[in-house]
Structure formats: C-alpha cells, structure tokens
Design an enzyme around this catalytic site. Sequence first.
Site, short mmCIF file in Angstrom:
data_model
loop_
_atom_site.label_atom_id
_atom_site.label_comp_id
_atom_site.label_asym_id
_atom_site.label_seq_id
_atom_site.Cartn_x
_atom_site.Cartn_y
_atom_site.Cartn_z
N GLU A 1 0.89 -1.28 -0.20
CA GLU A 1 -0.18 0.09 -0.11
C GLU A 1 1.01 1.21 0.01
O GLU A 1 0.55 2.40 -0.56
CB GLU A 1 -1.02 0.12 1.43
CG GLU A 1 -1.84 -1.35 1.18
CD GLU A 1 -2.71 -1.59 0.10
OE1 GLU A 1 -2.94 -0.37 -0.94
OE2 GLU A 1 -3.50 -2.66 0.01
N HIS B 1 -12.53 -9.18 -5.24
CA HIS B 1 -12.76 -8.09 -6.54
C HIS B 1 -13.56 -8.42 -7.57
O HIS B 1 -14.06 -7.69 -8.42
CB HIS B 1 -11.46 -8.49 -7.44
CG HIS B 1 -10.15 -7.99 -6.41
ND1 HIS B 1 -9.62 -8.81 -5.59
CD2 HIS B 1 -9.33 -6.92 -6.30
CE1 HIS B 1 -8.71 -8.21 -5.05
NE2 HIS B 1 -8.30 -7.15 -5.36
#
Length: 622
Positions: free
Chosen positions: A379, A509
Amino acid sequence: MWKILCLLNVLCACGSFQQISNDLKKVQYQYVVEKWLNDVDSDLSHFNSLAAHLTWKLSTDPDEKTLWQARQLGKARNRWKNKVCESTIRTDWTTPEQRRKIYLMCRGPKFGDQMVLEYLEVLGKLSEEYNSEVCLEGRPVKVNESAPNFPEEGDCLYGEPDLERIMKRTDLDPEQLKWIWLNWHDSVGPRVKVPFRVAVEYQNLAARSNGYDDIGAVWREELETPDLEKFVFDLYEEIQPLYVMLHAVVRHKLYQKYGPSHIDPKGPIPVHLLGNMWGQDWVSLLELFSVSSANINLNEKLQNKNLTVKDMVLEAEDFYTSLRLPEMTDKFWKFSIFEENENTTLCHGTAADLYSRDDFRMLMCGKVNMEDFYIIHHEMGHIEYYMAYQEQPAVFQDGTTTAFHESIGDAVMHGVMTPQHLHRLSLLTDNQLIDNNTELYLLFYQALSKIPEIPFSLIIDKYRWEIFRDNVPYDKWNEYYWHLNKKYRGIVPPENRSGRYFDAGAKFHIPDNTPYIRYFLSSILQVQIFKSLCELTLYGSVASSYEDSDLPLHKCDIYGSKNAGKKLLAMMEKGSSIPWPEALSIISETPQISTKPFLEYYKPIYTWLKKYIESNDVYVGW
Ligand SMILES: *[C@@H]1O[C@H](CO)[C@@H](O)[C@H](O)[C@H]1NC(C)=O
Ligand SMILES: *[C@@H]1O[C@H](CO)[C@@H](O)[C@H](O)[C@H]1NC(C)=O
Ligand SMILES: *[C@@H]1O[C@H](CO)[C@@H](O)[C@H](O)[C@H]1NC(C)=O
Ligand SMILES: *[C@@H]1O[C@H](CO)[C@@H](O)[C@H](O)[C@H]1NC(C)=O
Ligand SMILES: *[C@@H]1O[C@H](CO)[C@@H](O)[C@H](O)[C@H]1NC(C)=O
Ligand SMILES: [Zn+2]
C-alpha cells in the site's frame, strides 16, 4: 467546446482567416484546446477529490447520507464526462499530449443519466453482500479437539478478515477447513450472483454505447497492450513449468500430511488445503518445507519484538525514505487506520489518494505478522506513486497502467525480503544471516506467496472476459469457473459444486468489480523492476551487465540506494502522461515486459524442486 468554435468563428469573421497560415491556425487551435482542457482538468480534480473523500467516509464510517451523496456525485460526474467527451476536437490539429489527455478522459463505458444511478446501486448491493457477516451453519464432520478458538455453529463472522484468517491455519482437520470454506462460498456466492449479472448487463450496454464489444474490451484497453489476452497467455506459458513443479511438490507434501483420503497424489489439489481461502497464496504451507536448519519463524520474530502495526508502517517508511523517496505526510499519520476499530467496514487493505495536497491514507485491519508487513509495503508503494505524480494535471494523476501501480510496493518488498535487510530489522540473528539455508527459506516464502498468484490472477479475468462476451450460459457459470481452475491451476473445490453456486463471487474483486489481470502483469513486472533497482544499486545504471555478477538476484540488498530511488521516482513522476513502454524504459533496459527476471529470481527454487521431484519420484501434472 462552444468556446473553441466561437473563437474560430471570430477569426473567420474578421476575414483574415484564409491568410493565416495553416501552422498558425494550428497553434491558435492548440491554444484554445489547451485552455479548454485546463478547465476540464480542474473540474476533474474537483470530482476526484470529492469522490475520494466520500469513498473514505464510506469505508471508515458509513451512513445513508454519504451513500446518497456518493451516488449523486457519480451521476453528476457521469453527466459531466459525457458532455466533455461529446465535444468534437480536430485531433490532427492538437498536440500529442492533448490527444492523450482526451483519450484517457473519454475512453471507457458511456452510461446514460438514469442508468448510472441504477448501476451504482447494484455495485453498492454487491459490496454490501460481500461485506456482511456469515452465520455458520452445520458442523464439521471431524475436528481437531486440541485446536483452540475454532468457531461453532451459529457464530456470525466476516469473510474478511475472520474466515480468511481461519483458512490459513495449519492445525485444523481438513474437515474443519472444508466446513469454513463451504460456509463462506455457499453464503456469499449465491447472494452476489444476481446483482453481479445485472452489473454485467449495465456495463456491457454502457461499453457498447461507446463502441466497444463488451466491458471486457474496456478493461483490457486500460493496459494499453495490443491483444492483451494472447499476450498474457503467452507470458504464462513461460512460467507454467515452474508453477506445475511447485504444485507437484506441494501436493506431495500435503499427501504426506493428510493421506490418500484427502489428496490424490496425481490429481488436482482441493482448494481448502492450500492455506488460503482462494488457494492463491500458499505461504501458510511454508512449514511443510523443512529447508531451514535454523528455526526461522518470521511471524513469531515480529511478535517477539513487541511491535505494533504502526511500528511496522514506520519500518516500511524507513525503507522508502532510505531510497530518498518522500516520507509519509502529517495527514497520513493523522487519518490512516492501521488496525480494526468499531467503524471499519472494509478490511481489504487500501491506499487512498484524497486528491488534495499531502492527503494520502492507508486503511487496513492489520495484525503483527509478515503478511501484513507485506501489505503495508504494498500500500505504501501506491502512496509513493500518488505523491510522485501529484504535480501532474489531474488526468495524468494515475499509474502509467494499473499493473505498474500494483508493482511498486512489491518490487520494493523484494528488497525487504533479503537476508541482509531482515537482519537489519533484527528479524534474523547473526547466525541465521550466514546460514546458507536462510536464503532458500526466504526464497520459498516468496515462491509460495507469489507463484500461485500467477495462474490465479490469469483465470479470474479470463473467467470474466468470457462472461462479459456472453460465452458462458448463466447456469454454467460455476462449472466454467472450476473448469478454468482445474485446467490452469490444478485446483478443485472441496466437493462437487452445482450451477446454483457462484464461487468466483466469494473473491473480493468480483463483487468489488475490480479488474484483476493487473495483478498478473504486476507479478512479472515487480521482479523486473526489482532487478532494475538492483542494477542501479550495484552499478548506478541499468545498462550494466548484471549477468556478470555472481550475486543472486534474491540476495540483492537495495536498502539505501539513492540511484535506485531516483529512477523509480523519475518513472512514477510521469504518472499516466506516457504509455507504459516509455515509463518502463526510464527504469529498465528494455521497454518490454519480460519473465526473465522472474525466472532468474526463482532459479534456486526451480533447481530445488527438480531435485526433490527426481529423488522422491513425484508425479508432475494433474
Ligand atoms: C491439532 O491442534 C493442535 C493444537 O493447535 C496441534 O498442535 C496439532 O498439530 C493439531 N493436529 C493436527 C492433526 O493438525
Ligand atoms: C516484549 O514484551 C514482553 C512482555 O511484556 C517482555 O517480556 C519482552 O522482554 C519484550 N521484548 C522486547 C524485545 O522488548
Ligand atoms: C466511530 O464512529 C463514531 C460515530 O461517527 C465516532 O464518534 C467514533 O469516534 C468512531 N470511532 C473510531 C475509532 O474512529
Ligand atoms: C552451505 O555453505 C557451505 C560453505 O560454503 C557449503 O559447504 C554447504 O554445502 C552449503 N550448504 C548448502 C545446503 O548449500
Ligand atoms: C458433479 O455433479 C454433476 C451434476 O450433478 C454431475 O454431472 C457430475 O458428474 C459431477 N461431477 C463429479 C466429479 O462428481
Ligand atoms: Zn494494490
């Protein structure tokens, strides 16, 4: 657009238009287009910032009002985009940069005013279903009585992070794992199946009204690679032999652990035994590989250091700043959420760009372990990218492709996973640093988490591409999913799954409607970028012949390399203003994606697997 026409009319009206040379007309035109694009860009920046703030609020402290605002904003933005993109621009008169701006802004599906609201509602429904609790039904057929903290019938848990964490445990009976797997898939799949189908229909309509065959074509276009589908399958062919060998050895180890009633030594592997809900990351199985004489348990090491999740974030930041990349901002530390609290509804690690100066945030439900240490670096890689391109116009404030955006943090993580750096973090003792089994152990760690991801990320989108093309009948959706799993991954469900289910929908997803092939490309690119960072560290340039070195790639310590950071930053600063081959050329010798660094990195694993397979007479394939 009316502004442009108006100005040209004025030129016409004054009678001198014909005399103005073509070049001058062009320059005039470009000037007007530039002014128009500047206005458009400032609108875009405004939309981005508003949307990002609402998304953040929805992920951390949701309420009905914010949800309503988000949809209204989505509608307004869609209307604005349609209007902007209806303008007819003489592309032969504009500059390449202007053309790229318009291209990036106007590609993609074209939703009608009403349709976009309905579509956003369906997306909201999908996310709500995925993120709601599952109350466990039935009981496992068999349990390991001495395994602690196993949930019971009637307990209500979240898929992420609760059930996902249970699937990583290695002390449970296979029947317990199967029970958890079935509860999650039986519950979430059928709930998202219908809204998913509706979302596909909306997206296909919108894609077709902008000239695409279906929404899959839109998704593939983002990666700016001609015939992407063939491209990725060709790349996979180069990696498949390594995957198939790893699969064979893991199956052999699982067979030794669980016996013939759970594993067919020549067949595909049941997904629930792979130490991960989706079988995409096998690192939980690392203990099956006794490659280390010294006992390296990185999770335990992190925990014994009494670190907090925030301390791990600081360690990650230290790595990035050692490359002279910028440190995290005050707002990052003020607003980021590293650990679960009563308001978090989204536990999937996220890096947010709030599109206002210095406001970048991380959201995760972290724990002190290696996997979350990795997620933090991942991240933070996104955030370094956000920071690097923040001086670009809004339309270029993006990765050159999403695959590159996904690659930065992981490339850096390859540097973290070297014996030298882990020793620097005091996660390895002096003795472990010089023990030559340590590097193999670390490389296995990487291999088990990275190699299985490759065929997984390939089929998750192959699956959707075919559904988007309407090539799979609705009642065969689940069958087709497992067909792909078996064919490319050698993986099967715990039991026969009928067409009623929608097992793909149990992966974040799919209901989140995020394309996945970016992760496939990233798996390969990240090692390529890491290799370049390594060359820059060792030789100061990427043109040097690394092949002459006897330092294996997996031991390349890039910590502290100014040169490596400088090139990485130069690539990231461009944002999406240049297509990816140009971006890749900034940091790599070739503007092509290549599996060579990947295969080189895992060469010792390949050799080890080959030897193991020969000496244990292990069956390869399924
Ligand atoms: C059962 O659980 C205990 C405690 O966690 C563990 O030590 C043991 O290895 C487990 N047994 C099996 C067969 O996994
Ligand atoms: C971690 O905390 C435990 C318990 O408070 C303490 O015994 C131990 O010494 C600490 N370890 C370190 C490395 O500070
Ligand atoms: C959770 O949300 C409530 C209501 O908005 C807020 O008062 C509280 O501070 C939040 N808690 C955390 C840990 O953010
Ligand atoms: C480890 O290194 C020593 C000394 O170089 C060598 O003799 C030994 O064979 C190596 N062990 C392995 C497993 O490679
Ligand atoms: C799974 O179930 C379907 C439908 O009931 C059946 O046709 C198929 O043969 C079964 N497959 C296996 C492997 O049992
Ligand atoms: Zn990411």
